[in-house]
Enzyme design. Structure first.
Site, PDB file in Angstrom:
ATOM      1  N   CYS A 122       0.814  -1.233   0.000  1.00 27.31           N
ATOM      2  CA  CYS A 122       0.000   0.000   0.000  1.00 27.31           C
ATOM      3  C   CYS A 122       0.843   1.276   0.000  1.00 27.31           C
ATOM      4  O   CYS A 122       0.435   2.288  -0.554  1.00 27.31           O
ATOM      5  CB  CYS A 122      -0.998   0.006   1.152  1.00 27.31           C
ATOM      6  SG  CYS A 122      -0.244  -0.019   2.777  1.00 27.31           S
ATOM      7  N   CYS A 130      -3.354  -2.610  -1.032  1.00 23.03           N
ATOM      8  CA  CYS A 130      -2.297  -3.504  -0.578  1.00 23.03           C
ATOM      9  C   CYS A 130      -1.956  -4.593  -1.600  1.00 23.03           C
ATOM     10  O   CYS A 130      -1.325  -5.592  -1.258  1.00 23.03           O
ATOM     11  CB  CYS A 130      -2.693  -4.123   0.759  1.00 23.03           C
ATOM     12  SG  CYS A 130      -3.048  -2.868   2.014  1.00 23.03           S
ATOM     13  N   LYS A 195      -5.899  -9.031  11.276  1.00 21.60           N
ATOM     14  CA  LYS A 195      -5.796  -7.586  11.069  1.00 21.60           C
ATOM     15  C   LYS A 195      -7.153  -7.061  10.618  1.00 21.60           C
ATOM     16  O   LYS A 195      -7.697  -7.495   9.605  1.00 21.60           O
ATOM     17  CB  LYS A 195      -4.736  -7.275  10.018  1.00 21.60           C
ATOM     18  CG  LYS A 195      -4.631  -5.785   9.703  1.00 21.60           C
ATOM     19  CD  LYS A 195      -3.478  -5.476   8.783  1.00 21.60           C
ATOM     20  CE  LYS A 195      -3.463  -3.996   8.420  1.00 21.60           C
ATOM     21  NZ  LYS A 195      -2.352  -3.662   7.528  1.00 21.60           N
ATOM     22  N   ARG A 205      -1.764   6.332   8.020  1.00 21.61           N
ATOM     23  CA  ARG A 205      -1.871   6.549   6.569  1.00 21.61           C
ATOM     24  C   ARG A 205      -1.341   7.931   6.190  1.00 21.61           C
ATOM     25  O   ARG A 205      -0.882   8.120   5.061  1.00 21.61           O
ATOM     26  CB  ARG A 205      -3.315   6.312   6.109  1.00 21.61           C
ATOM     27  CG  ARG A 205      -3.646   4.824   6.233  1.00 21.61           C
ATOM     28  CD  ARG A 205      -5.046   4.459   5.804  1.00 21.61           C
ATOM     29  NE  ARG A 205      -5.321   3.074   6.183  1.00 21.61           N
ATOM     30  CZ  ARG A 205      -6.516   2.501   6.161  1.00 21.61           C
ATOM     31  NH1 ARG A 205      -7.568   3.208   5.772  1.00 21.61           N
ATOM     32  NH2 ARG A 205      -6.668   1.252   6.522  1.00 21.61           N
ATOM     33  N   ARG A 217     -10.440  -0.825   2.597  1.00 21.13           N
ATOM     34  CA  ARG A 217      -9.728  -2.102   2.654  1.00 21.13           C
ATOM     35  C   ARG A 217     -10.620  -3.249   3.151  1.00 21.13           C
ATOM     36  O   ARG A 217     -10.134  -4.298   3.560  1.00 21.13           O
ATOM     37  CB  ARG A 217      -8.521  -1.975   3.592  1.00 21.13           C
ATOM     38  CG  ARG A 217      -7.520  -0.902   3.189  1.00 21.13           C
ATOM     39  CD  ARG A 217      -6.128  -1.252   3.678  1.00 21.13           C
ATOM     40  NE  ARG A 217      -5.223  -0.121   3.802  1.00 21.13           N
ATOM     41  CZ  ARG A 217      -4.736   0.573   2.772  1.00 21.13           C
ATOM     42  NH1 ARG A 217      -5.091   0.274   1.542  1.00 21.13           N
ATOM     43  NH2 ARG A 217      -3.899   1.583   2.997  1.00 21.13           N
ATOM     44  N   GLU A 233      -8.406 -17.161  10.808  1.00 20.47           N
ATOM     45  CA  GLU A 233      -7.269 -16.486  10.162  1.00 20.47           C
ATOM     46  C   GLU A 233      -5.944 -16.911  10.802  1.00 20.47           C
ATOM     47  O   GLU A 233      -4.969 -17.192  10.117  1.00 20.47           O
ATOM     48  CB  GLU A 233      -7.412 -14.956  10.277  1.00 20.47           C
ATOM     49  CG  GLU A 233      -8.362 -14.320   9.278  1.00 20.47           C
ATOM     50  CD  GLU A 233      -7.748 -14.211   7.880  1.00 20.47           C
ATOM     51  OE1 GLU A 233      -6.624 -14.701   7.657  1.00 20.47           O
ATOM     52  OE2 GLU A 233      -8.410 -13.632   7.007  1.00 20.47           O
ATOM     53  N   LYS A 248      -4.187  -7.020  15.383  1.00 16.61           N
ATOM     54  CA  LYS A 248      -4.050  -5.592  15.116  1.00 16.61           C
ATOM     55  C   LYS A 248      -5.399  -5.001  14.768  1.00 16.61           C
ATOM     56  O   LYS A 248      -6.098  -5.583  13.935  1.00 16.61           O
ATOM     57  CB  LYS A 248      -3.095  -5.412  13.936  1.00 16.61           C
ATOM     58  CG  LYS A 248      -2.878  -3.982  13.531  1.00 16.61           C
ATOM     59  CD  LYS A 248      -1.985  -3.933  12.332  1.00 16.61           C
ATOM     60  CE  LYS A 248      -1.930  -2.484  11.883  1.00 16.61           C
ATOM     61  NZ  LYS A 248      -1.321  -2.372  10.591  1.00 16.61           N
ATOM     62  N   SER A 274      -1.423   3.450  15.319  1.00 16.02           N
ATOM     63  CA  SER A 274      -1.266   4.904  15.287  1.00 16.02           C
ATOM     64  C   SER A 274      -2.404   5.662  15.968  1.00 16.02           C
ATOM     65  O   SER A 274      -2.163   6.625  16.691  1.00 16.02           O
ATOM     66  CB  SER A 274      -1.124   5.370  13.836  1.00 16.02           C
ATOM     67  OG  SER A 274      -2.236   4.944  13.057  1.00 16.02           O
ATOM     68  N   TYR A 313       4.489   2.786  18.982  1.00 17.52           N
ATOM     69  CA  TYR A 313       5.188   4.053  18.815  1.00 17.52           C
ATOM     70  C   TYR A 313       5.674   4.578  20.163  1.00 17.52           C
ATOM     71  O   TYR A 313       6.445   5.528  20.223  1.00 17.52           O
ATOM     72  CB  TYR A 313       4.266   5.069  18.118  1.00 17.52           C
ATOM     73  CG  TYR A 313       3.751   4.506  16.809  1.00 17.52           C
ATOM     74  CD1 TYR A 313       4.572   4.478  15.679  1.00 17.52           C
ATOM     75  CD2 TYR A 313       2.485   3.916  16.718  1.00 17.52           C
ATOM     76  CE1 TYR A 313       4.145   3.895  14.504  1.00 17.52           C
ATOM     77  CE2 TYR A 313       2.042   3.338  15.541  1.00 17.52           C
ATOM     78  CZ  TYR A 313       2.876   3.323  14.432  1.00 17.52           C
ATOM     79  OH  TYR A 313       2.458   2.726  13.270  1.00 17.52           O
TER      80      TYR A 313
HETATM   81  C1  PBG Z   1       0.097  -1.570   5.818  1.00 21.13           C
HETATM   82  C2  PBG Z   1      -0.023  -1.249   7.258  1.00 21.13           C
HETATM   83  C3  PBG Z   1      -0.928  -0.397   7.901  1.00 21.13           C
HETATM   84  C4  PBG Z   1      -0.543  -0.376   9.248  1.00 21.13           C
HETATM   85  C5  PBG Z   1       0.538  -1.225   9.372  1.00 21.13           C
HETATM   86  N1  PBG Z   1       0.835  -1.767   8.139  1.00 21.13           N
HETATM   87  C6  PBG Z   1      -2.010   0.446   7.377  1.00 21.13           C
HETATM   88  C7  PBG Z   1      -3.212  -0.121   6.773  1.00 21.13           C
HETATM   89  O1  PBG Z   1      -3.421  -1.338   6.728  1.00 21.13           O
HETATM   90  O2  PBG Z   1      -3.980   0.692   6.284  1.00 21.13           O
HETATM   91  C8  PBG Z   1      -1.196   0.437  10.338  1.00 21.13           C
HETATM   92  C9  PBG Z   1      -0.317   0.781  11.484  1.00 21.13           C
HETATM   93  C10 PBG Z   1      -0.825   1.852  12.378  1.00 21.13           C
HETATM   94  O3  PBG Z   1      -1.948   2.383  12.240  1.00 21.13           O
HETATM   95  O4  PBG Z   1      -0.072   2.218  13.280  1.00 21.13           O
HETATM   96  N2  PBG Z   1      -0.928  -2.290   5.252  1.00 21.13           N
END
Ligand code: PBG
Length: 324
Positions: A122, A130, A195, A205, A217, A233, A248, A274, A313
């Site tokens: 992505c 992705c 995820k 993003r 997504r 999964e 996640k 994030s 983070y």
């Molecule tokens: C890539 C990816 C993402 C995150 C980690 N790897 C973004 C998404 O799937 O849109 C998110 C990490 C975060 O929000 O800290 N696909």
């Protein structure tokens, strides 16, 4: 036995006894720090929605990696913002891609820091999805080829572990095969196994400059209300050879972390994403919460739920707070 013979407060009486009966201890060993790398030199650009986090050029990423290592954090996970994007994410698997360059530079200067890479397209595709697009959707099987090339390219450049985050079906086995065929049978794969299609990824993003340019997504990431599906999964990824399984986001999915841990007894990671970071930072900046204490409580809750490893983070802040 019950009250008054039983008094739960006896073991809460002072800091020492609390420390002695504490069931969960957060450690710096549990932490993995995400770093965003971009082309150029001497670049350290703060991400507005993630105060204290930066897009870094490789030289600056080396500097930061030294600090991370000196704080005792064992590992980083690298994300790349490429020079240019195209429909098939070519920079993701280019030998001189930004993540590949950063891997070589960091390995050279900080050889004992454990280097993980996020394997996904992505950040590298102009449409921000992705995988490759066919008929207005991400095509699963053609994407596997590119993900395997990306994973292999990262390992050749020095990655100690790869972490596919794309949520294509079959990618763990596909990547495992590609690594094995090229002599990397000892390189582990950490699967972003469960995820979710989460709104908590918003600030990331911005950081990775990777929002989807059309749609969302939800045709590949999981539907948030589902937990049985998460177990399926994870089961598939374990069968395909995942060494570590990840859930996640973390905080809104603590129940999933616990179920995954109990069911599979695998090394389990959780990504404190994030949006989870941004909320605490924003409330702290407003003086509404004690940011450090809320951070430690949050990370401890993720560990208590069953995570052995936490991608966060906050890794450097937490390492400093735990030293005190
Ligand atoms: C890539 C990816 C993402 C995150 C980690 N790897 C973004 C998404 O799937 O849109 C998110 C990490 C975060 O929000 O800290 N696909």
């Amino acid at each position: 036995m019950q009250f008054p013979a039983v008094r739960m407060r006896r073991l809460r009486n002072n800091a020492t006894i609390r420390r002695m009966v504490r069931e969960t201890n957060l450690s710096v060993d549990d932490l993995i720090y995400p770093i965003f790398v971009r082309p150029g030199e001497n670049i350290r650009k703060e991400i507005p929605s993630m105060p204290g986090q930066f897009q870094l050029s490789a030289d600056k990423a080396v500097e930061l990696s030294k600090e991370v290592y000196d704080l005792g954090v064992p590992a980083i996970i690298l994300f790349g913002i490429p020079e240019s994007k195209d429909p098939v994410g070519s920079e993701a698997y280019a030998d001189d891609g930004i993540v590949q360059q950063a891997l070589r530079a960091i390995k050279e200067e900080v050889p004992n820091l454990y280097l993980i890479t996020d394997v996904c397209l992505c950040e590298y595709t102009d449409h921000g999805h992705c995988g490759v697009i066919e008929n207005n959707d991400v095509a699963n099987d053609p994407t596997l080829e590119l993900l395997a090339k990306e994973a292999l390219s990262h390992v050749e450049a020095g990655a100690d572990m790869v972490a596919p985050s794309d949520m294509m079906d079959g990618r763990i086995g596909f990547i495992r095969n590609a690594l094995d065929e090229n002599g990397y049978e000892n390189t582990p794969v950490m699967a972003y196994a469960a995820k979710y299609a989460s709104n908590f990824y918003g600030p990331f993003r911005d950081a990775a400059e990777s929002p989807p340019q059309f749609g969302d997504r939800r045709s590949y990431q999981m539907d948030p209300p589902n937990s049985l599906e998460a177990l399926r999964e994870v089961e598939l990824d374990v069968m395909e050879g995942a060494d570590i399984v990840m859930v996640k986001p973390a905080l809104p999915y603590l129940d999933i972390i616990r179920q995954v841990k109990d069911r599979f007894e695998m090394p389990t990671a959780a990504y404190n994403v994030s949006g989870e970071y941004a909320m605490i930072k924003a409330a702290e900046a407003n003086g509404w919460i004690d940011g450090t204490k809320v951070m430690l409580e949050t990370l401890t809750s993720i560990k208590r739920a069953g995570a052995d490893l936490i991608l966060t983070y906050f890794a450097m802040d937490a390492a400093r707070a735990l030293q005190r």
